[in-house]
Design a protein around this motif. Structure first.
Motif, short mmCIF file in Angstrom:
data_model
loop_
_atom_site.label_atom_id
_atom_site.label_comp_id
_atom_site.label_asym_id
_atom_site.label_seq_id
_atom_site.Cartn_x
_atom_site.Cartn_y
_atom_site.Cartn_z
N TRP A 10 3.63 14.77 -4.63
CA TRP A 10 3.13 15.33 -3.38
C TRP A 10 2.76 14.22 -2.40
N HIS A 11 2.14 13.15 -2.90
CA HIS A 11 1.82 12.01 -2.04
C HIS A 11 3.10 11.38 -1.49
N ALA A 12 4.11 11.26 -2.36
CA ALA A 12 5.38 10.69 -1.92
C ALA A 12 6.02 11.57 -0.84
N ALA A 13 5.88 12.90 -0.97
CA ALA A 13 6.44 13.81 0.03
C ALA A 13 5.71 13.65 1.37
N LEU A 14 4.40 13.46 1.33
CA LEU A 14 3.64 13.22 2.56
C LEU A 14 4.13 11.96 3.26
N LEU A 15 4.36 10.93 2.46
CA LEU A 15 4.82 9.66 3.02
C LEU A 15 6.20 9.82 3.65
N ALA A 16 7.05 10.62 3.01
CA ALA A 16 8.38 10.87 3.56
C ALA A 16 8.29 11.58 4.91
N GLU A 17 7.30 12.45 5.08
CA GLU A 17 7.11 13.14 6.35
C GLU A 17 6.73 12.17 7.47
N PRO B 161 0.81 -1.23 0.00
CA PRO B 161 0.00 0.00 0.00
C PRO B 161 0.83 1.28 0.00
N ALA B 162 1.98 1.27 0.68
CA ALA B 162 2.80 2.48 0.73
C ALA B 162 3.34 2.83 -0.64
N ASP B 163 3.78 1.82 -1.40
CA ASP B 163 4.31 2.07 -2.75
C ASP B 163 3.25 2.69 -3.65
N HIS B 164 2.02 2.18 -3.55
CA HIS B 164 0.95 2.71 -4.41
C HIS B 164 0.45 4.07 -3.93
N PHE B 165 0.58 4.34 -2.62
CA PHE B 165 0.27 5.68 -2.13
C PHE B 165 1.29 6.67 -2.68
N ALA B 166 2.56 6.32 -2.57
CA ALA B 166 3.62 7.21 -3.06
C ALA B 166 3.54 7.41 -4.57
N GLY B 167 3.01 6.41 -5.29
CA GLY B 167 2.94 6.50 -6.74
C GLY B 167 1.85 7.40 -7.26
#
Length: 422
Positions: A320-327, A310-316
């Motif tokens: 901006w989504h990838a930046a949120l995940l990095a936070e 799920p994290a990979d597909h959220f970041a994909g």
């Protein structure tokens, strides 16, 4: 007790219940994050499969024994000493099934078997209600999936109308799991549910991926609005639609706010909202904000790997989504879910992935034996003249070859890590 006092007590009781439920949800989400080592939670899941691919009902369901109910042995009685509760539930189920027309019996039995399989994956707290209910979303009937007596999902079958579209729907079964089912399911359910989707050649029609900031998001909801206005949420140079709900007129003091990015019609929408206010009420001081990415199958093929990664597909979804995940201090390999013109590519990758996973899980040991001991001539004789698997016949050799390496690397890497086929 005076009416104002009673009203105050009821309000207090409701508030306490709300806080308790919210605390349970938060505790489950934190436990899942620790167990799975990913901050992205699957919060809703829907998938459809054809009847011919659905699980085969057991013999006792296909050929039920006559059901007899007497005053001495009522079907509703719970006899803890001799362990007859499950027998009584099964007997009530059989009575419901036998009341259906013959043409409805087989789909009903298949739908029940699929619902039971889903419950086994979700955990011991989940059961299929033995009462057949009216269907949703143009399905004629549904088997309700319950937890603690509350519906948390359902499996729909048969069509409620006679139109050609609904008659085509009558040949399918549909699984719908609400957020409460996903939240309180046992750890590891996502991988097993993904395997079930593959086993029944299912089509995922909705999958929500949630990223929670329990202690608040830097900049809060105003930051989300500013990010959108500054073009940080753009995808491929295009600004998606937006919609704002709640009190945005009081700055940081606003309550119940949601910021929607994208649209349901496009099959990709992100809702950032104050989850703490939703669960604990307006006086919540946690600052809990959830970013919920909602994928639909309009213009897209949603792969079962969305459940496994799920994290990979959220970041994909976007930078901006990838930046949120990095936070959230999470590492991910962005996996986009392409739409429209890339649909065929995604489809062949999904089909090739299913074939490779079947070989690895079902025929792996036998194939390994053959590869280890057979000569090249023997191996050539075995594969000579064999065509493509049925699910790949609609694709040409070039399309299959292009998808094979990526799919094999992903599936076999997961197998070697020991979690893809657990």
């Amino acid at each position: 007790m005076t009416r104002p006092a009673r009203s105050l007590l009821n309000k207090h009781s409701k508030t306490c219940s709300l806080v308790l439920e919210g605390s349970q949800v938060k505790a489950r989400l934190i436990a899942e994050r620790i167990e799975t080592k990913t901050p992205v939670h699957v919060d809703w899941l829907r998938f459809t499969c054809l009847l011919r691919n659905a699980p085969t009902p057991p013999v006792q369901v296909l050929f039920p024994e006559p059901v007899v109910s007497t005053l001495e042995n009522p079907l509703s009685r719970f006899d803890e000493e001799n362990g007859s509760y499950e027998k009584q539930r099964f007997a009530r189920l059989m009575r419901k099934l036998t009341e259906l027309p013959d043409s409805d019996y087989s789909p009903s039995a298949q739908a029940f078997t699929l619902a039971k399989r889903v419950c086994e994956i979700l955990g011991d707290d989940f059961v299929v209600d033995v009462e057949l209910r009216k269907g949703h979303d143009f399905y004629k009937h549904r088997w309700s999936i319950e937890r603690n007596g509350v519906e948390v999902g359902w499996v729909g079958f048969l069509a409620s109308g006679e139109s050609p579209r609904q008659q085509a729907q009558a040949k399918t079964l549909h699984v719908n799991l609400y957020g409460s089912a996903c939240t309180f399911a046992r750890h590891g359910w996502r991988d097993h549910m993904a395997d079930l989707v593959d086993d029944v050649a299912g089509v995922i029609t909705r999958c929500d991926l949630a990223l929670d900031f329990f202690d608040g998001l830097r900049g809060g909801m105003q930051r989300v609005k500013a990010d959108y206005e500054n073009g940080l949420c753009n995808v491929n140079g295009k600004r998606p639609k937006c919609n704002m709900v709640g009190d945005w007129t009081h700055g940081d003091q606003g309550k119940g706010r949601s910021f929607y990015i994208g649209s349901k019609e496009g099959g990709k929408q992100t809702n950032l909202y104050e989850k703490g206010h939703q669960l604990f009420g307006e006086k919540d001081a946690s600052g809990w904000i959830r970013a919920e990415l909602r994928y639909g199958n309009k213009l897209r093929v949603l792969p079962s790997d969305m459940l496994r990664r799920p994290a990979d597909h959220f970041a994909g979804a976007s930078e901006w989504h990838a930046a949120l995940l990095a936070e959230a201090n999470a590492l991910a390999i962005p996996q986009p879910v392409p739409c429209e013109k890339q649909l065929a590519i995604q489809t062949v990758e999904a089909e090739v992935t299913r074939v490779i996973r079947w070989v690895a899980t079902t025929a792996g040991q036998s194939l390994a034996l053959f590869v280890k001991y057979a000569t090249l001539d023997q191996f050539a004789a075995m594969v000579d003249g064999l065509g493509k698997p049925g699910r790949l016949r609609k694709f040409n050799n070039h399309e299959i070859a292009s998808a094979f390496n990526a799919a094999a690397g992903r599936v076999l890497k997961g197998a070697s890590a020991g979690h893809a086929f657990a």
